[in-house]
Enzyme design. Structure first.
Site, PDB file in Angstrom:
ATOM      1  N   GLY A 170     -14.587  -3.538   7.294  1.00 49.70           N
ATOM      2  CA  GLY A 170     -15.095  -2.959   8.533  1.00 49.70           C
ATOM      3  C   GLY A 170     -15.865  -3.957   9.370  1.00 49.70           C
ATOM      4  O   GLY A 170     -16.867  -4.518   8.928  1.00 49.70           O
ATOM      5  N   CYS A 186      -6.925   7.134   5.499  1.00 48.09           N
ATOM      6  CA  CYS A 186      -6.313   7.402   6.802  1.00 48.09           C
ATOM      7  C   CYS A 186      -7.002   8.575   7.508  1.00 48.09           C
ATOM      8  O   CYS A 186      -7.119   9.660   6.943  1.00 48.09           O
ATOM      9  CB  CYS A 186      -4.826   7.706   6.619  1.00 48.09           C
ATOM     10  SG  CYS A 186      -3.985   7.943   8.176  1.00 48.09           S
ATOM     11  N   GLY A 195      -9.085  -6.415   9.080  1.00 47.81           N
ATOM     12  CA  GLY A 195      -8.058  -5.705   9.843  1.00 47.81           C
ATOM     13  C   GLY A 195      -7.986  -6.177  11.285  1.00 47.81           C
ATOM     14  O   GLY A 195      -7.410  -7.210  11.606  1.00 47.81           O
ATOM     15  N   ARG A 196      -8.649  -5.429  12.168  1.00 42.85           N
ATOM     16  CA  ARG A 196      -8.495  -5.649  13.602  1.00 42.85           C
ATOM     17  C   ARG A 196      -8.882  -7.050  14.054  1.00 42.85           C
ATOM     18  O   ARG A 196      -8.361  -7.549  15.054  1.00 42.85           O
ATOM     19  CB  ARG A 196      -9.293  -4.589  14.364  1.00 42.85           C
ATOM     20  CG  ARG A 196      -8.750  -3.176  14.177  1.00 42.85           C
ATOM     21  CD  ARG A 196      -9.766  -2.133  14.630  1.00 42.85           C
ATOM     22  NE  ARG A 196     -10.980  -2.234  13.813  1.00 42.85           N
ATOM     23  CZ  ARG A 196     -12.133  -1.658  14.102  1.00 42.85           C
ATOM     24  NH1 ARG A 196     -12.241  -0.931  15.193  1.00 42.85           N
ATOM     25  NH2 ARG A 196     -13.174  -1.799  13.293  1.00 42.85           N
ATOM     26  N   GLN A 249       0.838  -1.193   0.000  1.00 40.05           N
ATOM     27  CA  GLN A 249       0.000   0.000   0.000  1.00 40.05           C
ATOM     28  C   GLN A 249       0.878   1.249   0.000  1.00 40.05           C
ATOM     29  O   GLN A 249       1.786   1.395   0.819  1.00 40.05           O
ATOM     30  CB  GLN A 249      -0.916   0.056   1.219  1.00 40.05           C
ATOM     31  CG  GLN A 249      -1.883   1.231   1.077  1.00 40.05           C
ATOM     32  CD  GLN A 249      -2.762   1.462   2.280  1.00 40.05           C
ATOM     33  OE1 GLN A 249      -2.270   1.643   3.381  1.00 40.05           O
ATOM     34  NE2 GLN A 249      -4.065   1.476   2.067  1.00 40.05           N
TER      35      GLN A 249
HETATM   36  C1  LIG Z   1      -3.247  -0.279  13.865  1.00 41.69           C
HETATM   37  C2  LIG Z   1      -3.928   0.028  12.564  1.00 41.69           C
HETATM   38  C3  LIG Z   1      -3.191   0.539  11.506  1.00 41.69           C
HETATM   39  C4  LIG Z   1      -3.812   0.808  10.289  1.00 41.69           C
HETATM   40  N1  LIG Z   1      -3.063   1.260   9.243  1.00 41.69           N
HETATM   41  C5  LIG Z   1      -3.645   1.406   8.030  1.00 41.69           C
HETATM   42  C6  LIG Z   1      -2.888   1.761   6.874  1.00 41.69           C
HETATM   43  O1  LIG Z   1      -1.680   1.948   6.937  1.00 41.69           O
HETATM   44  N2  LIG Z   1      -3.543   1.890   5.692  1.00 41.69           N
HETATM   45  C7  LIG Z   1      -4.897   1.716   5.581  1.00 41.69           C
HETATM   46  O2  LIG Z   1      -5.456   1.845   4.479  1.00 41.69           O
HETATM   47  N3  LIG Z   1      -5.633   1.397   6.647  1.00 41.69           N
HETATM   48  C8  LIG Z   1      -5.045   1.215   7.841  1.00 41.69           C
HETATM   49  N4  LIG Z   1      -5.809   0.830   8.908  1.00 41.69           N
HETATM   50  C9  LIG Z   1      -7.243   0.603   8.720  1.00 41.69           C
HETATM   51  C10 LIG Z   1      -7.513  -0.853   8.371  1.00 41.69           C
HETATM   52  O3  LIG Z   1      -6.874  -1.203   7.162  1.00 41.69           O
HETATM   53  C11 LIG Z   1      -9.032  -1.089   8.224  1.00 41.69           C
HETATM   54  O4  LIG Z   1      -9.516  -0.307   7.179  1.00 41.69           O
HETATM   55  C12 LIG Z   1      -9.799  -0.739   9.487  1.00 41.69           C
HETATM   56  O5  LIG Z   1      -9.158  -1.245  10.626  1.00 41.69           O
HETATM   57  C13 LIG Z   1     -11.232  -1.289   9.413  1.00 41.69           C
HETATM   58  O6  LIG Z   1     -11.244  -2.668   9.248  1.00 41.69           O
HETATM   59  P1  LIG Z   1     -11.471  -3.663  10.478  1.00 41.69           P
HETATM   60  O7  LIG Z   1     -12.795  -3.316  11.106  1.00 41.69           O
HETATM   61  O8  LIG Z   1     -11.439  -5.026   9.866  1.00 41.69           O
HETATM   62  O9  LIG Z   1     -10.371  -3.422  11.439  1.00 41.69           O
HETATM   63  C14 LIG Z   1      -5.210   0.586  10.142  1.00 41.69           C
HETATM   64  C15 LIG Z   1      -5.941   0.090  11.218  1.00 41.69           C
HETATM   65  C16 LIG Z   1      -5.321  -0.197  12.417  1.00 41.69           C
HETATM   66  C17 LIG Z   1      -6.152  -0.760  13.536  1.00 41.69           C
END
Ligand SMILES: Cc1cc2nc3c(=O)[nH]c(=O)nc-3n(C[C@H](O)[C@H](O)[C@H](O)COP(=O)(O)O)c2cc1C
Length: 380
Positions: free
Chosen positions: A208, A104, A231-232, A73
């Site tokens: 999400g 972001c 992600g999380r 990315q």
């Molecule tokens: C610690 C952390 C770092 C993240 N860094 C990025 C990143 O560098 N680029 C990005 O597009 N999203 C980043 N995100 C967002 C995740 O890619 C994702 O969109 C977001 O956590 C929602 O998805 P989830 O509910 O599955 O966590 C980050 C999220 C977390 C928690």
């Protein structure tokens, strides 16, 4: 479930590890890949940092030998830098996929018009995407973008972004169903994902609040998304990718992996070991510390032991501490389906450059300058 197609790239399981700054490094990507199948995206790196040969940036751009599909990315606000960085990734790093970060929510980033703020400037967004697509085309590398619903509920950008991404030749668009103002609070709006699917012809990846494999399948069913970005949900649970692969395979949803504490301990050891392999023992152990509470979430492990693990500085010390955990303790099923990782509170106001909302162009005369830093590492 059908494979995910990104241009000429086929990902047999429609599952993507979300780029997470400070998390999805080579070690973590390998750990996740050892459990499942899908596309594992490198933590975000900045276009300018890559173009200018910044040392920090180069340090983040490492891949595991076992990594077959290199996916990175890029963050960027300047079409020229993004184009050049994309070319470098394709030519020098042999990447198979480039994703662009337009989601972001960190004030330090949106204040400069980057990340989730950028899609407000429709023409600038289009120009950045076109540059990246043009730079990747000779290498037949698909370019995707990842974004949020918009700045806030009054300034939604995702439908326009979808159209712009499609027109620019992007292979897919990933949507995190929150606005920048929401940051990580509240719940992700999967209806917005469905609306985007209806609005564009390119594949939409839904993102999400996928905490379990069943959530991923439900998201696809509810929204028509071509795949999911997780992600999380996988923090401290790399085995989630096993459940996801099973859920999207012939087995279907049903098998939830419930590792005992002994099995989790083995996973922690493997994670730390991979980090040390890639970064050296001192840095690797330091990096590992942030994962400890995610791995142990819901387990009984005492406070003192957790604190010591949070300060671990060698693999030998890690082994000693892990030996103090009861290997037979069953997985805390109360954790299943529960949110993990960042949540936080919504922001009252999205920090933007002065006059940012006054025009939606971003290129023409009077456009606000968008400054790009070399080492933006705060992520999404
Ligand atoms: C610690 C952390 C770092 C993240 N860094 C990025 C990143 O560098 N680029 C990005 O597009 N999203 C980043 N995100 C967002 C995740 O890619 C994702 O969109 C977001 O956590 C929602 O998805 P989830 O509910 O599955 O966590 C980050 C999220 C977390 C928690």
């Amino acid at each position: 479930m059908t494979a995910l197609r990104l241009g000429s790239l086929e990902v047999p399981t429609p599952v993507v590890l979300a780029p997470m700054a400070g998390i999805t490094n080579a070690a973590y990507r390998r750990l996740c890949a050892e459990h499942g199948a899908g596309l594992y995206v490198c933590e975000m790196i900045t276009s300018r940092g890559l173009v200018e040969g910044d040392e920090n940036t180069k340090r983040m751009l490492v891949f595991d030998d076992a990594e077959q599909l290199r996916s990175v990315q890029l963050y960027g606000t300047d079409p020229t830098y993004v184009g050049q960085a994309t070319k470098i990734l394709c030519e020098e790093y042999g990447v198979a996929h480039v994703d662009l970060n337009f989601g972001c929510p960190v004030p330090k980033v949106t204040r400069k018009g980057g990340g989730g703020a950028l899609p407000w400037k429709r023409n600038l967004l289009g120009r950045i995407l076109e540059e990246a697509v043009a730079a990747a085309a000779p290498y037949d590398v698909p370019v995707t973008m990842k974004t949020r619903k918009g700045l806030d509920d009054d300034h939604l950008t995702y439908l326009d972004a979808g159209r712009i991404a499609q027109e620019a030749g992007c292979a897919a668009i990933a949507l995190h169903g929150r606005t920048v103002a929401q940051a990580y609070s509240g719940t992700a709006d999967w209806d917005a994902i469905a609306a985007l699917v209806a609005h564009v012809d390119i594949p939409v990846l839904g993102n999400g609040d996928i905490w379990e494999a069943a959530d991923a399948v439900r998201m696809v069913e509810q929204t028509g998304a071509a795949g999911v970005v997780v992600g999380r949900g996988c923090l401290g649970r790399p085995w989630l990718f096993r459940d996801l692969a099973a859920a999207f395979g012939p087995e279907g949803v049903g098998s939830t992996t419930l590792p005992t504490l002994g099995e989790v301990t083995a996973m922690m050891r493997r994670h730390a070991e991979l980090l040390c392999e890639h970064m050296g023992e001192e840095r690797g152990c330091k990096e590992f510390r942030k994962h400890v509470s995610w791995y142990l979430k819901g387990f009984r492990a005492g406070g003192e032991l957790r604190r010591s693990l949070g300060l671990v500085d060698s693999l030998a010390a890690l082994d000693e501490l892990l030996a103090g955990l009861d290997p037979d303790e069953p997985f805390p099923v109360s954790e299943l389906g529960a949110p993990r990782g960042r949540q936080g509170a919504p922001r009252h106001k999205v920090v933007l450059p002065e006059g940012w909302l006054d025009d939606t162009d971003g290129l023409g005369e009077g456009a606000c300058g968008v400054l790009e830093d070399v080492d933006e590492t705060t992520g999404g």
